[in-house]
Design a protein around this motif. Structure first.
Motif, short mmCIF file in Angstrom:
data_model
loop_
_atom_site.label_atom_id
_atom_site.label_comp_id
_atom_site.label_asym_id
_atom_site.label_seq_id
_atom_site.Cartn_x
_atom_site.Cartn_y
_atom_site.Cartn_z
N VAL B 246 0.82 -1.26 -0.09
CA VAL B 246 -0.08 0.14 0.08
C VAL B 246 1.01 1.21 -0.03
O VAL B 246 0.74 2.24 -0.73
N LEU B 247 1.86 1.46 0.72
CA LEU B 247 2.77 2.46 1.04
C LEU B 247 3.47 2.72 -0.30
O LEU B 247 3.45 3.85 -0.93
N PHE B 248 3.71 1.72 -1.20
CA PHE B 248 4.68 1.63 -2.19
C PHE B 248 3.43 2.35 -3.27
O PHE B 248 3.73 3.49 -4.03
N ALA B 249 2.38 1.71 -3.42
CA ALA B 249 1.15 2.15 -4.37
C ALA B 249 1.06 3.78 -4.12
O ALA B 249 1.12 4.39 -5.13
N GLU B 250 0.58 3.96 -2.91
CA GLU B 250 0.11 5.48 -2.74
C GLU B 250 1.19 6.25 -2.68
O GLU B 250 0.89 7.49 -3.16
N LEU B 251 2.38 5.91 -2.34
CA LEU B 251 3.52 6.98 -2.48
C LEU B 251 3.86 7.43 -3.95
O LEU B 251 4.06 8.43 -4.24
N THR B 252 3.95 6.33 -4.82
CA THR B 252 4.25 6.35 -6.28
C THR B 252 3.11 7.35 -6.71
O THR B 252 3.40 8.31 -7.63
N HIS B 253 1.69 7.20 -6.51
CA HIS B 253 0.74 7.94 -6.89
C HIS B 253 0.81 9.36 -6.38
O HIS B 253 0.50 10.28 -7.28
N ALA B 254 1.07 9.52 -5.11
CA ALA B 254 1.28 10.83 -4.51
C ALA B 254 2.41 11.57 -5.15
O ALA B 254 2.27 12.76 -5.58
N ILE B 255 3.50 10.76 -5.26
CA ILE B 255 4.68 11.55 -5.93
C ILE B 255 4.22 12.06 -7.41
O ILE B 255 4.49 13.14 -7.72
N SER B 256 3.76 11.06 -8.01
CA SER B 256 3.37 11.45 -9.37
C SER B 256 2.34 12.47 -9.23
O SER B 256 2.52 13.47 -10.22
N GLY B 257 1.21 12.63 -8.47
CA GLY B 257 0.36 13.68 -8.48
C GLY B 257 0.90 15.05 -8.02
O GLY B 257 0.72 16.01 -8.74
N THR B 258 1.76 14.92 -7.02
CA THR B 258 2.42 16.10 -6.68
C THR B 258 3.30 16.77 -7.82
O THR B 258 3.45 18.12 -7.94
N ALA B 259 3.97 15.78 -8.43
CA ALA B 259 5.07 16.44 -9.49
C ALA B 259 3.96 17.01 -10.71
O ALA B 259 4.41 18.06 -11.23
N PHE B 262 2.86 20.48 -9.24
CA PHE B 262 3.91 21.63 -9.28
C PHE B 262 4.60 21.89 -10.29
O PHE B 262 5.25 22.99 -10.37
N ILE B 263 4.85 20.99 -11.22
CA ILE B 263 5.86 20.87 -12.32
C ILE B 263 4.87 21.15 -13.39
O ILE B 263 4.53 19.78 -13.91
N ALA B 264 4.66 21.91 -14.02
CA ALA B 264 3.69 22.28 -15.37
C ALA B 264 4.35 21.67 -16.49
O ALA B 264 3.46 20.82 -17.28
N ILE B 265 5.71 21.63 -16.65
CA ILE B 265 6.16 21.03 -18.03
C ILE B 265 6.40 19.63 -17.69
O ILE B 265 7.34 19.29 -16.84
N LYS B 441 -13.72 3.45 -1.81
CA LYS B 441 -14.37 4.43 -2.55
C LYS B 441 -13.82 4.22 -4.01
O LYS B 441 -12.40 4.36 -4.12
N VAL B 442 -14.63 3.97 -4.86
CA VAL B 442 -14.17 4.11 -6.17
C VAL B 442 -13.89 5.52 -6.47
O VAL B 442 -14.97 6.24 -6.68
N GLU B 443 -12.57 6.10 -6.80
CA GLU B 443 -12.31 7.38 -7.20
C GLU B 443 -12.04 7.52 -8.71
O GLU B 443 -11.50 6.62 -9.14
N GLU B 444 -12.49 8.60 -9.02
CA GLU B 444 -12.35 8.81 -10.58
C GLU B 444 -10.97 9.66 -10.53
O GLU B 444 -10.84 10.69 -10.36
N GLU B 445 -10.01 9.01 -11.17
CA GLU B 445 -8.68 9.41 -11.32
C GLU B 445 -8.22 9.72 -12.60
O GLU B 445 -8.67 8.86 -13.23
N GLU B 446 -7.60 10.77 -12.69
CA GLU B 446 -6.81 10.59 -14.22
C GLU B 446 -6.20 9.38 -14.17
O GLU B 446 -5.38 9.11 -13.25
N LEU B 447 -6.06 8.79 -15.38
CA LEU B 447 -5.06 7.53 -15.55
C LEU B 447 -3.95 7.82 -16.32
O LEU B 447 -3.03 7.24 -16.18
N SER B 448 -3.90 8.83 -17.29
CA SER B 448 -2.86 9.25 -18.02
C SER B 448 -2.11 10.35 -17.29
O SER B 448 -2.50 10.52 -16.36
N SER B 449 -1.08 10.58 -18.15
CA SER B 449 -0.32 11.78 -17.72
C SER B 449 -1.11 12.95 -17.42
O SER B 449 -0.72 13.90 -17.13
#
Lengths: 449, 449
Positions: B246-259, B262-265, B441-449
């Motif tokens: 869980v930690l791996f999956a959620e941390l990876t998603h969180a890092i991806s989401g945060t990036a 905050f980083i538009a390009i 909870k089924v969340e509607e998340e963006e799946l691609s970049s």
């Protein structure tokens, strides 16, 4: 998306596991102990039958006794495995406690007097019946009851064959053809492992089958190089295994249907079946196809049985067919027991002669037939592949290095697939065909007697 | 009911098998060969990275290159594994051919410059991409295309790890959480076996892991007596394995989401990730968590890697966490590769220290963590249990006699179950909770970049 950690969800899931551990512990202990008693008693009656061959002539009378017992006491318990599956699909009247003693006594009668049957049906029905009682005691919800019934099936199956993971997968896989839901997976694993270990703790062991076949390992790395010629032979054998499973399922249903049509009195049907079995013994001049047929008696007697099928020359060309016929008559006419051990016999015997015919290792093919005919007849390819590993793998690391896992998967998956909509369990859900092009007709068949 | 034998159905099913054999043969050959090239190239770039440690300082630039490549050429291929799963759920635009070379080059860039990533994503995407092309060439129907894409995934997965049955089960199991459909089972098995064998024929082997643990066998019969204390320890370890996944999956998603936030390009994100990886190497003073981390370099260097985790003292207390962090940063910031080999590392390292902590055999626990963290992160408990058998079973019959199959099932099933609705694949179908009480909870998340 921020970091997400849903403590509540994990706590709820952990609670689910603990709750089911608490439920499956008594279930596994009771079912595992019942299976231990059953296997011990089965051993005793098998010895009695061997030592008193005249008992066979009482098979028709035994059939009447068994038939009368179910006629007057059985009620809905008569439907056996199918009732349990129906109750898992749609909890209704529940699985009655009476099913456990009835099927235990009925199966012992069958084997004492020489009927050809198995034991998994008995274990599964004892498991389902005891689970049903436990569910009513604990006042479980319908959803929980479905899970509990599956766990009972898993415990019975895991214990009776000494294959706990197979028991768990079988219980979730057998419910429907061509799909699997994981809802009951954890409770089934808990119940199956506990049931098996309790059975083992009672000192009940299981027959060990050895497959000596081992390919030469050419690489020091862990890559398994398949023998393509052998792979092809396994695939061809799988066609035979699949067709044998269809023949068994359909012949058993046809005999059952014909008996119901022409013999109005239910308890007379097994009597007629018993006469046919006696006639078959006379006709063939052998008693090799009576009973369970796992081990020879006396040892080294040259008797054809599952163990002998792992040796070259250990089965005749038509052994698989005779065991199939004996069992279809016994079970189809209404004797109690199971079908799986005879399916092992049919598969091992067919594998034996297929191996000779195709020039493939006889022990390997016997082992593959053992699990693959069962996979076809019950539509449980994953459980059967795992059974091959649990039964033949321990102590035999060379076998796994030889690609055995792949051979087992090919044999079980193909046999399952080619068996189409046939199944020994008429209550299996079959809402889709196995392939778009092979849409089976869903027939409304009577499920109980 | 009369005897029923539906020749047409069996012929249709046999035709289905032959048709898919004809389709999966070229698919397996192409995917197996591509995986062979990939594994060979991966080996070369890993050696290059080891021998030229300065390459690590170019990781940010490599990230920009990789990011620009996907930005200008990637289009829908960027979604990777998730795109393939979406196309299996609902065939639409298809999986583009460009995905194969892009992910191959992208992964090699990641590993050449020292990013921490795996290889299964690459193999799966090459398999899916080549299957997509084949499907368009053959003008398959949408239903056939779904099956073919699954077969491509199976071929890639089976070949990259040398575990053909695992590949086939993984491909059908990964599509949805908590249930499995058998529609694609036969094509997946065919493709996976062919893909693996073709890869092996190219001379590509796989690392062999040995678990020396073997319980004393008390019985001559085939009953396996579990060690209850050890079983309890395995269950406790499974909780850690599940939470780590869980930690791996959620941390990876969180890092991806945060990036992304905050980083538009887009192509600057892996550059920043690369800088963080370099900073982590400085901070920790070790390069052990870079790259695949399967074998040590030079051998006997005392480097922490998957192989060393099978030895007592082969991992530090926090090794699992550092590998998790390195990988989450690498993959989450947009570098290409896979997550599964790092998951093996995280699991083996966590198993190592859990074994020490609980007083259980370290090699056994490392092997269980290896498969169980993967089971939790991808929601594929059956594939992972079978992987334990395919990886650790060959040549090690004593292991199976010691109840290893049950330990593996307990570890994988519990880790899967306790990981709840987390998954490294956001496109996995999750329409039901794992337990009634734990409705995710089924969340509607963006799946691609």
């Amino acid at each position: 998306m921020p970091f997400r950690w849903d403590y509540k969800q994990h706590a709820a899931l952990a609670w689910f596991v603990l709750k089911w551990l608490a439920i499956c512990l008594p279930l596994g202990i009771v079912v595992g102990s019942s299976v231990a008693i059953f296997l011990w008693a089965l051993h005793v009656v098998t010895l009695l039958q061997w030592d008193n061959s005249w008992l066979l002539y009482l098979l028709p009378l035994a059939g009447i006794a068994s038939g009368l017992m179910y006629h007057y006491l059985g009620r809905e318990a008569e439907a056996g495995n199918n009732l349990i599956m129906e109750q898992i699909h749609q909890p209704g009247g529940g699985v009655p406690l009476r099913m456990a003693p009835l099927v235990l006594i009925g199966t012992l009668i069958t084997h004492l007097f020489g009927g050809s049957a198995g034991r998994e049906g008995t274990a599964v029905q004892m498991g389902g019946s005891l689970a049903g009682v436990l569910g009513r005691l604990l006042k479980l919800t319908p959803d929980e009851t479905r899970i509990l019934l599956s766990a009972g099936v898993a415990a019975g199956f895991g214990a009776v064959f000494g294959t706990p993971l197979t028991g768990a997968i079988f219980a979730v896989e057998v419910i429907a053809i061509g799909k699997m839901s994981y809802k009951a997976l954890i409770p089934c694993l808990l119940a199956s492992v506990i049931g098996d270990q309790v059975n083992t703790a009672w000192g009940i062991g299981h027959t060990h089958y050895h497959i000596g076949f081992a390919a030469e390992i050419s690489s020091s790395l862990s890559a398994v190089s398949l023998d393509w010629a052998l792979t092809g032979k396994v695939a061809i054998a799988a066609i035979f295994f699949g067709l044998a499973s269809v023949l068994f399922a359909e012949l058993t249903h046809a005999i059952s249907g014909t008996a119901k049509r022409f013999i109005a009195i239910p308890w007379l049907r097994p009597a007629v079946g018993g006469c046919v079995v006696i006639a078959l013994v006379w006709l063939l001049g052998t008693r090799d196809y009576l009973g369970l047929g796992v081990t020879p008696h006396p040892p080294d007697s040259g008797m054809i049985c599952i163990e002998s099928c792992f040796q070259p020359g250990g089965a005749d060309w038509m052994s698989w067919w005779w065991k199939l016929l004996f069992t279809a008559v016994t079970v189809g006419s209404g004797f109690k027991g199971g079908e799986v051990t005879p399916l092992f016999f049919i598969g091992a015997a067919l594998g034996n002669v297929t191996g000779v015919m195709l020039g493939a290792p006889v022990d390997l093919m016997a082992g593959l037939g053992f699990v693959a005919v069962f996979a076809g007849a019950t539509n449980t390819p994953l459980a059967c592949t795992i059974m091959a590993i649990e039964l033949f793998g321990p102590g035999n690391g060379e076998l796994l290095s030889s690609g055995f896992v792949v051979y087992a998967a090919i044999a079980c998956f193909l046999s399952y697939f080619l068996s189409g909509s046939s199944s020994i369990y008429q209550a299996q859900k079959r809402d889709e065909g196995k392939a778009e092009s092979g849409k089976p007709k869903v027939e409304e068949e009577e499920l109980s007697s």
